[in-house]
Design a protein around this motif. Structure first.
Motif, mmCIF file in Angstrom:
data_model
loop_
_atom_site.group_PDB
_atom_site.id
_atom_site.type_symbol
_atom_site.label_atom_id
_atom_site.label_comp_id
_atom_site.label_asym_id
_atom_site.label_seq_id
_atom_site.Cartn_x
_atom_site.Cartn_y
_atom_site.Cartn_z
ATOM 1 N N LEU A 73 6.042 26.380 -0.673
ATOM 2 C CA LEU A 73 5.002 25.584 -0.020
ATOM 3 C C LEU A 73 5.621 24.747 1.105
ATOM 4 N N SER A 74 4.956 24.716 2.264
ATOM 5 C CA SER A 74 5.452 23.880 3.363
ATOM 6 C C SER A 74 4.727 22.543 3.337
ATOM 7 N N PHE A 75 5.249 21.575 4.093
ATOM 8 C CA PHE A 75 4.547 20.285 4.178
ATOM 9 C C PHE A 75 3.146 20.446 4.758
ATOM 10 N N PRO A 76 2.954 21.179 5.887
ATOM 11 C CA PRO A 76 1.587 21.313 6.419
ATOM 12 C C PRO A 76 0.630 21.929 5.397
ATOM 13 N N PHE A 79 -0.057 19.286 2.780
ATOM 14 C CA PHE A 79 -0.842 18.151 3.291
ATOM 15 C C PHE A 79 -2.238 18.586 3.747
ATOM 16 N N VAL A 80 -2.312 19.626 4.569
ATOM 17 C CA VAL A 80 -3.600 20.013 5.154
ATOM 18 C C VAL A 80 -4.519 20.613 4.086
ATOM 19 N N GLU A 81 -3.958 21.480 3.254
ATOM 20 C CA GLU A 81 -4.793 22.090 2.207
ATOM 21 C C GLU A 81 -4.970 21.129 1.024
ATOM 22 N N ASP A 82 -4.203 20.063 1.021
ATOM 23 C CA ASP A 82 -4.228 19.054 -0.047
ATOM 24 C C ASP A 82 -4.192 19.741 -1.412
ATOM 25 N N TYR A 83 -3.140 20.538 -1.538
ATOM 26 C CA TYR A 83 -2.871 21.370 -2.713
ATOM 27 C C TYR A 83 -3.302 20.736 -4.036
ATOM 28 N N ALA A 84 -2.930 19.449 -4.219
ATOM 29 C CA ALA A 84 -3.143 18.836 -5.538
ATOM 30 C C ALA A 84 -4.520 18.197 -5.707
#
Ligand code: HXC
Length: 257
Positions: A73-76, A79-84
């Motif tokens: 997983l990348s930071f974008p 962050f953008v998909e707000d994985y959690a």
């Protein structure tokens, strides 16, 4: 709905959800978290169900979020998909949920248990937030709900060292409501859920919401919320039935209205 990563068993008043990726110690991947949310949403929408039980296997409730899924997983993306964030849907479930925990409840597994309303643990249960050992921190409540449950001292210890806590320690710290022999775990959790499920759903849902308010708002606001919820329950048929049954010395038959 057909589920692939969980088993769902609808009983009288109770939905039993069993995490079913035992070869990966029930590591929580996106599909599994989505399926848990969907099953709990089904329970919320079904008037015959009053409470749910979430459980795993004897070896693991869940050993955390799926590290193999997260590794690239990348930071974008994160962050953008707000994985959690989508996992929070589980905590928004309105009907009570009991986590029946045996074996490992680590990382996201401990956090999933903490999103439930009552944790009943087997004497084999081990709780922890080992994310720090992976170069990350907890992402779905491990730095927040754990503090509410066990206080700052123990939460800091667990989150910074990544050590595991046995069931007995978890109970004395306030994370766990009851510890039972592993062979009694599921029956104990199902009995408790059945008891909750037989109550007025309106009352149990309001009770859950009111207790959770205690963690979100100042005392005066929480007390006002509790009072309004208390008052509103006098508009239900179940309140009339509950009090009439007491006076007539019989057990109440709640109609969930
Ligand atoms: C993916 C996992 C896993 C995980 C275990 N497995 N935990 N796979 N994600 N979290 C897999 C192993 O790779 C292995 O697969 C199989 O399950 C059995 O695990 P073993 O390690 O062989 O078992 P054992 O030696 O008994 O050790 C048990 C364990 C250890 C102590 C629980 O598995 C472990 O430390 N797991 C990771 C715990 C962890 O760090 N959790 C936090 C994750 S991060 P194979 O294919 O080799 O048989 C997190 C973030 C939350 O949860 C925030 C989310 C947004």
């Amino acid at each position: 709905m057909a589920y692939e990563t969980i088993l769902v068993d609808k009983r009288d008043h109770v939905l039993l959800i069993t995490l079913n990726r035992s070869s990966a110690l029930n590591a929580l991947n996106a599909q599994m978290m989505g399926e848990i949310s969907a099953a709990l949403a089904e329970a919320d929408g079904d008037p015959r169900i009053g409470a749910s039980v979430v459980t795993g296997s004897e070896r693991a409730f869940a050993a955390g979020a799926d590290i193999k899924e997260m590794a690239e997983l990348s930071f974008p993306q994160s962050f953008v998909e707000d994985y959690a964030a989508s996992y929070e849907a589980i905590a928004q479930t309105r009907k009570p949920i009991i986590a029946a925990v045996a074996g490992y409840a680590l990382g996201g597994g401990c956090e999933l248990a903490m999103m439930c309303d009552i944790i009943i643990a087997a004497d084999t249960a081990k709780f922890g937030q080992p994310e720090i050992t992976l170069g990350i921190i907890p992402g779905i409540g491990g730095t927040q709900r754990l503090v509410h449950a066990v206080g700052k001292a123990k939460a800091m210890d667990l989150v910074l060292t990544g050590r595991m806590m046995e069931a007995e320690e978890a109970e004395s710290a306030g994370l766990v409501a009851r510890v039972v022999p592993v062979d009694d775990l599921l029956d104990t959790a199902l009995d408790a859920a059945e008891k909750i499920g037989e109550m007025s759903n309106a009352a149990t849902m309001m009770a859950k919401e009111a207790v959770n308010r205690a963690f979100e708002v100042p005392l005066a606001e929480g007390l006002r919320f509790e009072r309004r919820a208390f008052q509103s329950l006098f508009a239900t048929e179940d309140q009339k039935e509950g009090m009439e049954a007491f006076i007539e010395k019989r057990s109440a038959q709640f109609k969930q209205r």
